[in-house]
Motif scaffolding. Structure first.
Motif, PDB file in Angstrom:
ATOM      1  N   GLY A 110      18.478   7.506  -9.378  1.00  0.00           N
ATOM      2  CA  GLY A 110      17.329   8.198 -10.325  1.00  0.00           C
ATOM      3  C   GLY A 110      16.643   8.814  -9.435  1.00  0.00           C
ATOM      4  N   VAL A 111      15.321   8.638  -9.616  1.00  0.00           N
ATOM      5  CA  VAL A 111      13.677  10.156  -9.311  1.00  0.00           C
ATOM      6  C   VAL A 111      13.120   9.181  -8.767  1.00  0.00           C
ATOM      7  N   VAL A 112      12.312   8.845  -7.441  1.00  0.00           N
ATOM      8  CA  VAL A 112      10.965   8.609  -6.674  1.00  0.00           C
ATOM      9  C   VAL A 112      10.153   9.479  -6.209  1.00  0.00           C
ATOM     10  N   ILE A 113       9.364   9.855  -6.513  1.00  0.00           N
ATOM     11  CA  ILE A 113       8.201  10.432  -6.883  1.00  0.00           C
ATOM     12  C   ILE A 113       6.143  10.238  -6.512  1.00  0.00           C
ATOM     13  N   LEU A 114       6.004  10.838  -5.096  1.00  0.00           N
ATOM     14  CA  LEU A 114       4.099  10.069  -4.951  1.00  0.00           C
ATOM     15  C   LEU A 114       3.276  10.448  -6.380  1.00  0.00           C
ATOM     16  N   SER A 115       2.837   9.774  -6.307  1.00  0.00           N
ATOM     17  CA  SER A 115       1.450   9.462  -7.633  1.00  0.00           C
ATOM     18  C   SER A 115       0.931  10.768  -7.631  1.00  0.00           C
ATOM     19  N   THR A 146       0.804  -0.882  -0.013  1.00  0.00           N
ATOM     20  CA  THR A 146      -0.252  -0.273  -0.009  1.00  0.00           C
ATOM     21  C   THR A 146       0.985   1.526  -0.009  1.00  0.00           C
ATOM     22  N   SER A 147       1.413   1.549   0.406  1.00  0.00           N
ATOM     23  CA  SER A 147       3.180   2.676   0.277  1.00  0.00           C
ATOM     24  C   SER A 147       4.483   2.294   0.463  1.00  0.00           C
ATOM     25  N   TRP A 148       5.223   2.972   0.646  1.00  0.00           N
ATOM     26  CA  TRP A 148       6.219   2.838   0.226  1.00  0.00           C
ATOM     27  C   TRP A 148       7.146   3.802   1.216  1.00  0.00           C
ATOM     28  N   GLY A 149       8.197   3.055   1.458  1.00  0.00           N
ATOM     29  CA  GLY A 149       9.114   4.599   2.227  1.00  0.00           C
ATOM     30  C   GLY A 149      10.411   4.800   2.000  1.00  0.00           C
ATOM     31  N   THR A 150      11.732   4.902   2.026  1.00  0.00           N
ATOM     32  CA  THR A 150      12.700   5.958   1.298  1.00  0.00           C
ATOM     33  C   THR A 150      13.713   5.077   0.998  1.00  0.00           C
ATOM     34  N   LEU A 159      17.098   8.561 -17.550  1.00  0.00           N
ATOM     35  CA  LEU A 159      16.924   8.647 -15.922  1.00  0.00           C
ATOM     36  C   LEU A 159      15.500   7.829 -15.995  1.00  0.00           C
ATOM     37  N   ASN A 160      15.560   7.095 -14.485  1.00  0.00           N
ATOM     38  CA  ASN A 160      14.960   5.960 -14.190  1.00  0.00           C
ATOM     39  C   ASN A 160      13.737   7.021 -13.019  1.00  0.00           C
ATOM     40  N   LEU A 161      12.594   6.911 -13.698  1.00  0.00           N
ATOM     41  CA  LEU A 161      11.221   7.120 -12.452  1.00  0.00           C
ATOM     42  C   LEU A 161      10.608   7.227 -12.059  1.00  0.00           C
ATOM     43  N   TRP A 162      10.496   6.262 -10.694  1.00  0.00           N
ATOM     44  CA  TRP A 162       9.281   5.180 -10.451  1.00  0.00           C
ATOM     45  C   TRP A 162       8.325   6.648  -9.734  1.00  0.00           C
ATOM     46  N   VAL A 163       7.125   6.020  -9.899  1.00  0.00           N
ATOM     47  CA  VAL A 163       6.156   6.487  -9.578  1.00  0.00           C
ATOM     48  C   VAL A 163       5.284   5.663  -8.779  1.00  0.00           C
ATOM     49  N   CYS A 164       5.130   5.912  -7.730  1.00  0.00           N
ATOM     50  CA  CYS A 164       4.604   5.065  -5.994  1.00  0.00           C
ATOM     51  C   CYS A 164       3.539   6.188  -5.275  1.00  0.00           C
ATOM     52  N   ASN A 165       2.975   5.435  -4.606  1.00  0.00           N
ATOM     53  CA  ASN A 165       2.651   5.728  -3.376  1.00  0.00           C
ATOM     54  C   ASN A 165       4.040   5.655  -1.700  1.00  0.00           C
ATOM     55  N   LEU A 166       3.928   7.241  -1.500  1.00  0.00           N
ATOM     56  CA  LEU A 166       5.859   7.152  -0.199  1.00  0.00           C
ATOM     57  C   LEU A 166       5.094   7.445   0.471  1.00  0.00           C
ATOM     58  N   SER A 167       5.456   6.619   1.698  1.00  0.00           N
ATOM     59  CA  SER A 167       4.963   6.760   2.691  1.00  0.00           C
ATOM     60  C   SER A 167       5.084   8.425   3.646  1.00  0.00           C
ATOM     61  N   GLY A 168       4.638   9.224   4.705  1.00  0.00           N
ATOM     62  CA  GLY A 168       4.826   9.915   5.850  1.00  0.00           C
ATOM     63  C   GLY A 168       5.060  11.285   5.688  1.00  0.00           C
ATOM     64  N   GLY A 169       4.135  11.314   4.719  1.00  0.00           N
ATOM     65  CA  GLY A 169       3.883  12.395   3.624  1.00  0.00           C
ATOM     66  C   GLY A 169       5.395  13.086   2.611  1.00  0.00           C
ATOM     67  N   VAL A 170       5.800  11.912   2.034  1.00  0.00           N
ATOM     68  CA  VAL A 170       7.053  12.475   0.806  1.00  0.00           C
ATOM     69  C   VAL A 170       6.813  12.820  -0.566  1.00  0.00           C
ATOM     70  N   LEU A 171       6.997  13.921  -1.089  1.00  0.00           N
ATOM     71  CA  LEU A 171       6.806  14.172  -2.123  1.00  0.00           C
ATOM     72  C   LEU A 171       7.763  13.275  -2.825  1.00  0.00           C
ATOM     73  N   GLY A 172       8.892  12.878  -2.993  1.00  0.00           N
ATOM     74  CA  GLY A 172       9.622  12.367  -3.372  1.00  0.00           C
ATOM     75  C   GLY A 172      11.479  12.710  -2.552  1.00  0.00           C
ATOM     76  N   TYR A 173      11.872  12.159  -3.565  1.00  0.00           N
ATOM     77  CA  TYR A 173      13.407  11.885  -3.314  1.00  0.00           C
ATOM     78  C   TYR A 173      14.561  11.625  -4.700  1.00  0.00           C
ATOM     79  N   ALA A 174      15.812  11.848  -5.009  1.00  0.00           N
ATOM     80  CA  ALA A 174      16.186  11.461  -6.123  1.00  0.00           C
ATOM     81  C   ALA A 174      17.404  11.019  -5.273  1.00  0.00           C
ATOM     82  N   GLN A 175      18.680  10.065  -6.352  1.00  0.00           N
ATOM     83  CA  GLN A 175      19.925  10.078  -6.182  1.00  0.00           C
ATOM     84  C   GLN A 175      20.756  10.942  -6.288  1.00  0.00           C
ATOM     85  N   PHE A 176      21.798  10.947  -5.516  1.00  0.00           N
ATOM     86  CA  PHE A 176      22.650  12.816  -6.559  1.00  0.00           C
ATOM     87  C   PHE A 176      23.816  11.585  -7.003  1.00  0.00           C
TER      88      PHE A 176
END
Length: 567
Positions: free
Chosen positions: A203-208, A152-156, A177-194
């Protein structure tokens, strides 16, 4: 009556949205993810230090050359969903790619809101994004892969990036550029790897619900700026406040500020003694709402472009074939275009379109009209005027018009410059818009799309409520060949320095008569820059604004193109 009910419904929906938005603040977990990676991989700190050294050398050397004037990055979107809303549509994905292309090329309409104190610092980064058309193994792809999950949700912790932990594996991160779209938990909108992190998780992860600007995207993060922010991290940008009180973001032209800004601050907001202009809170690397961030700075642009210079950490993307359909050459196949249709034409519809020999007056057409049997021919580099109007059953309501041309014939309308007109009107009178066909448009038949909707967020790939879409054919002449075209330098012209400040040297091959050579310059929108002069070897570019431009060199035997940067 329809509009009255519709407006009341929006008012109630807007009230609920505004109440919920008050409690929402942007949350990016990029720095927390970086801390965890550094703890797990001590060698990563050394890799990042080497990247910083290369970046500093590039930024400090105004003559440093980047291999390509415009970088095109193939994107693969990995969608992980547990609910229908989380399974973001192709249209929502297309809208996100469009936002990235606008924001990284200073083509976003809201850049005009930049305060005058910072307007001269707003940058055209010169980086474009395209959904992948070829997998790492050479197979054709849409650039989108989907996976239904019971989670139901994913962490970081990067679990979404691995099949072994229920997610989807990254494609070759040196080429995509890998871009993952999923339901992140904890109010996180997204995060990326430097840059400098492990390839398997790059790549980059974004809240759906913070992805793109239609579909499930929810205010105040519904304009696609979360991805712009996170891709900025992926391209080595830090938060503008340096993640410390009055910290350092490693960029010289962004004011020091005390901490992050949320919501939509009023200008100026002075902190850390940075008056009179205060914080650059409209920068994409702050934490303001999507509607209140609309610029990168020139310094940030240089920092990102360093990654694609010689020795840059992401230079491998310059030779990626991921954005090119497999096979190449031969007769081009006919692209398949996304659907766009209004579901209700009881109140308004497109009743007139005219461009060249296309001239059609009509009634309602059930939300979509296929007019591709009708067409006209335009010349690359020419100025064109398109006329159009709305028909109404009674009252003239406000309609939002967007007109697109698939100049590169890749089957979508999301590339830079392909939105040729965008305006709103509450009139049945004929409207006109003027645009310039880019010199780099591909020769041959392509698609013209006219979209009229009562919703401003409607894009080129939507099923929307009130309004209508009409498609026509348009044939380009005098542009680039359908197959890949060699650059000017590859056929014997020598062009230097690139980037250029005042003068661009163009050495003509010995086999070509100098008197036969004509040089034309176009900006990224395809508009001709008439203020430049060419005397046979020297092109005076001192009057051009900083940015990326295209040279069109004609010599009576061939037409070639070359991009250059004006600094």
């Amino acid at each position: 009556m329809k509009k009255t009910i519709y407006s009341l419904a929006l008012a109630f929906l807007g009230l609920g949205a505004s109440l919920s938005a008050e409690a929402q603040t942007r949350q990016c977990s990029t720095m927390e993810n970086l801390a965890a990676q550094l703890a797990a991989d001590p060698a990563m700190a050394q890799r990042m230090a080497a990247i910083e050294n290369q970046t500093s050398s590039f930024v400090d050397n105004p003559l440093a050359l980047r291999t390509s004037a415009v970088v095109t990055i193939p994107v693969v979107v990995h969608v992980l969903y547990n609910t229908t809303a989380q399974n973001v549509s192709d249209a929502q994905i297309q809208s996100q790619i469009a936002v990235l292309n606008e924001d990284f090329n200073k083509l976003n309409a809201d850049v005009s809101k930049t305060p005058s104190a910072f307007a001269g610092l707003a940058a055209n980064v010169g980086i474009q994004f395209v959904l992948a058309k070829q997998t790492p193994t050479g197979a054709a792809t849409t650039g989108i892969e989907r996976k239904s999950t019971t989670r139901t949700s994913w962490g970081t912790d990067d679990a979404m990036k691995k099949v072994s932990t229920g997610g989807l594996d990254a494609w070759n991160s040196a080429k995509y550029l890998n871009l993952w779209v999923c339901n992140l938990s904890g109010g996180v909108l997204g995060y990326a790897q430097f840059p400098g992190g492990a390839a398997a998780t790059d790549g980059v992860v974004i809240l759906s619900s913070g992805f793109g600007r239609n579909g499930s995207a929810a205010a105040p993060f519904n304009l696609g700026r979360t991805a712009t922010h996170e891709v900025g991290h992926w391209l080595n940008l830090r938060h503008i406040w340096g993640d410390a009180s009055c910290g350092n973001d490693l960029v010289s032209d962004t004011p020091t500020q005390q901490t992050s800004n949320g919501g939509c601050p009023s200008f100026p907001k002075v902190t850390c003694s940075n008056g009179p202009n205060g914080d650059m809170f409209m920068n994409y690397m702050d934490y303001t709402d999507d509607a209140c961030m609309y610029m990168f700075s020139n310094g940030q642009s240089s920092r990102m472009n360093a990654l694609f210079a010689t020795g840059g950490a992401r230079a491998g993307l310059l030779t990626s074939t991921g954005g090119t359909a497999p096979g190449g050459g031969g007769t081009p196949t006919t692209p398949t275009y996304c659907a766009s249709k209004g579901t209700n034409v009881s109140y308004e519809w497109v009743d007139f379109v005219q461009l060249g020999s296309i001239s059609r007056t009509s009634g309602a057409n059930a939300g979509y009209y296929d007019g591709t049997a009708l067409g006209t021919t335009v010349t690359a580099g020419s100025s064109q005027t398109i006329s159009y109007s709305a028909g109404y059953a009674s009252t003239a309501y406000t309609e939002y018009w967007k007109i697109y041309i698939d100049y590169n014939q890749d089957g979508d309308f999301i590339d830079s410059g392909e939105l040729v007109a965008s305006r709103s009107s509450a009139s049945a009178s004929t409207l006109t818009s003027t645009f310039t066909v880019p010199a780099t448009a591909k020769n041959g038949k392509t698609r013209l799309r006219v979209v009229m909707s009562d919703a401003s967020a409607t894009t080129s790939c939507n099923s929307y409520s009130y309004g209508e879409t009409e498609d026509y054919s348009i044939t380009i002449s005098g542009g680039t060949a359908r197959q890949s075209v060699a650059s000017a330098e590859s056929v014997g012209y020598r062009i230097f320095p690139n980037p250029a400040t005042d003068v661009l040297n163009i050495e003509v091959p010995a086999s070509i008569d100098n008197k036969a050579v004509t040089v034309t310059v176009y900006d990224v929108r395809g508009a001709q820059m008439k203020q430049v002069s060419f005397d046979g070897n020297l092109l005076n570019v001192g009057t051009l604004a900083k940015g990326v431009y295209t040279l069109r060199i004609a010599d009576g035997q061939q037409v070639t193109h070359q991009r250059f940067i004006k600094e």
